[in-house]
Design a protein around this motif. Sequence first.
Motif, short mmCIF file in Angstrom:
data_model
loop_
_atom_site.label_atom_id
_atom_site.label_comp_id
_atom_site.label_asym_id
_atom_site.label_seq_id
_atom_site.Cartn_x
_atom_site.Cartn_y
_atom_site.Cartn_z
N PRO A 9 -15.86 5.77 -57.75
CA PRO A 9 -16.46 7.06 -58.12
C PRO A 9 -17.43 7.53 -57.04
CG PRO A 9 -17.45 5.28 -59.37
CD PRO A 9 -16.29 4.68 -58.62
N GLN A 10 -17.55 8.86 -56.92
CA GLN A 10 -18.32 9.42 -55.83
C GLN A 10 -19.55 10.23 -56.26
OE1 GLN A 10 -14.81 11.51 -54.56
NE2 GLN A 10 -14.59 10.21 -52.76
N ILE A 11 -19.56 10.71 -57.49
CA ILE A 11 -20.62 11.63 -57.92
C ILE A 11 -21.47 10.97 -58.99
CG2 ILE A 11 -21.06 13.90 -58.93
CD1 ILE A 11 -18.36 14.80 -57.70
N PRO A 12 -22.76 10.74 -58.69
CA PRO A 12 -23.61 10.00 -59.62
C PRO A 12 -23.67 10.55 -61.04
CG PRO A 12 -24.75 10.34 -57.53
CD PRO A 12 -23.47 11.11 -57.46
N PRO A 13 -23.85 11.88 -61.24
CA PRO A 13 -23.94 12.36 -62.63
C PRO A 13 -22.65 12.10 -63.42
CG PRO A 13 -24.86 13.99 -61.15
CD PRO A 13 -24.20 12.95 -60.29
N THR A 105 -12.64 13.44 -55.93
CA THR A 105 -12.05 14.34 -54.92
C THR A 105 -10.54 14.22 -54.79
OG1 THR A 105 -12.52 12.70 -53.21
CG2 THR A 105 -14.15 14.47 -53.54
N ASP A 106 -10.00 13.01 -54.95
CA ASP A 106 -8.56 12.87 -54.71
C ASP A 106 -7.86 11.92 -55.68
OD1 ASP A 106 -9.77 10.60 -53.70
OD2 ASP A 106 -8.80 10.67 -51.75
N GLY A 107 -8.50 11.57 -56.77
CA GLY A 107 -7.83 10.77 -57.80
C GLY A 107 -7.55 9.34 -57.38
N GLN A 133 -2.89 31.06 -54.90
CA GLN A 133 -3.64 29.80 -54.87
C GLN A 133 -3.52 29.10 -56.21
OE1 GLN A 133 -5.22 28.54 -52.13
NE2 GLN A 133 -4.24 30.25 -51.11
N PRO A 134 -3.47 27.76 -56.19
CA PRO A 134 -3.39 27.05 -57.47
C PRO A 134 -4.66 27.24 -58.28
CG PRO A 134 -3.66 25.51 -55.64
CD PRO A 134 -3.49 26.88 -55.04
N GLY A 135 -4.51 27.19 -59.59
CA GLY A 135 -5.65 27.29 -60.49
C GLY A 135 -6.30 25.93 -60.67
N VAL A 136 -6.55 25.55 -61.90
CA VAL A 136 -7.21 24.29 -62.19
C VAL A 136 -6.27 23.13 -61.85
CG1 VAL A 136 -8.20 22.88 -64.02
CG2 VAL A 136 -8.61 25.34 -63.99
N ARG A 137 -6.74 22.22 -61.02
CA ARG A 137 -5.95 21.07 -60.60
C ARG A 137 -6.24 19.83 -61.42
NH1 ARG A 137 -8.10 23.43 -56.46
NH2 ARG A 137 -9.63 21.81 -56.10
N SER A 138 -7.49 19.73 -61.89
CA SER A 138 -7.87 18.53 -62.63
C SER A 138 -9.12 18.83 -63.45
CB SER A 138 -8.14 17.38 -61.66
OG SER A 138 -9.25 17.70 -60.82
N LEU A 139 -9.43 17.90 -64.34
CA LEU A 139 -10.64 17.99 -65.15
C LEU A 139 -11.76 17.18 -64.51
CD1 LEU A 139 -9.04 17.45 -68.65
CD2 LEU A 139 -9.95 19.60 -67.73
N ASN A 140 -12.97 17.46 -64.89
CA ASN A 140 -14.11 16.67 -64.46
C ASN A 140 -13.90 15.23 -64.93
OD1 ASN A 140 -16.85 15.45 -65.47
ND2 ASN A 140 -17.33 16.76 -63.73
N LEU A 141 -14.28 14.27 -64.11
CA LEU A 141 -14.08 12.86 -64.41
C LEU A 141 -14.67 12.46 -65.76
CD1 LEU A 141 -13.22 9.98 -63.60
CD2 LEU A 141 -15.42 9.78 -62.41
#
Length: 176
Positions: A9-13, A105-107, A133-141
């Motif tokens: 994981p990359q994002i502390p929150p 960022t990249d699953g 352009q693509p819309g939503v690619r993924s959900l927040n972790l």
Amino acid sequence: MPQVVLFEPQIPPNTGNVARTCAACGCALHLIEPLGFRIDDRHLRRAGLDYWPLVDLHPHRSWAGFQELRGTRPGRLLAFSSHGRLPYHQFRFEPDDWLLFGRETDGLPAQQLRGADAVLTIPMARRVIEGGQPGVRSLNLSVAVGIALFEVLRQLGLLDRFDPPPAEGSAESPSR
């Protein structure tokens, strides 16, 4: 009880929010390094609030170290990916399942996807926006973990073991 696994994981929150969810559900949380932050990061601590003592936390220095531990315990490794073909709500979960989620960022890398017993996805609308352009690619972790974990608990009939919230106006109800 299912276990939640975050691969690098990359994002502390996000990790802090996942930790709080795991504490609320009584599920272990495995963090596979390298992490994009330090465990004592103030943003991580803030997102987890004061629940960190309730988190059954298991850091792993590498994927190989995690796999070594997992080899000593039962359960299937279930990867969650926007590239999965099997919707999570059509899958039958078992009590010892390991729920694996990738980097923000990249699953999950191909190696982890290939090594999973199943690759599940959370269905969503993937509309194309203006200009093609693509819309939503993924959900927040942390959202994805919450969706998946509560479905597992629902299927296994484990939600009934949680205490209901105190009645409004009771002595146990928080004051406003």
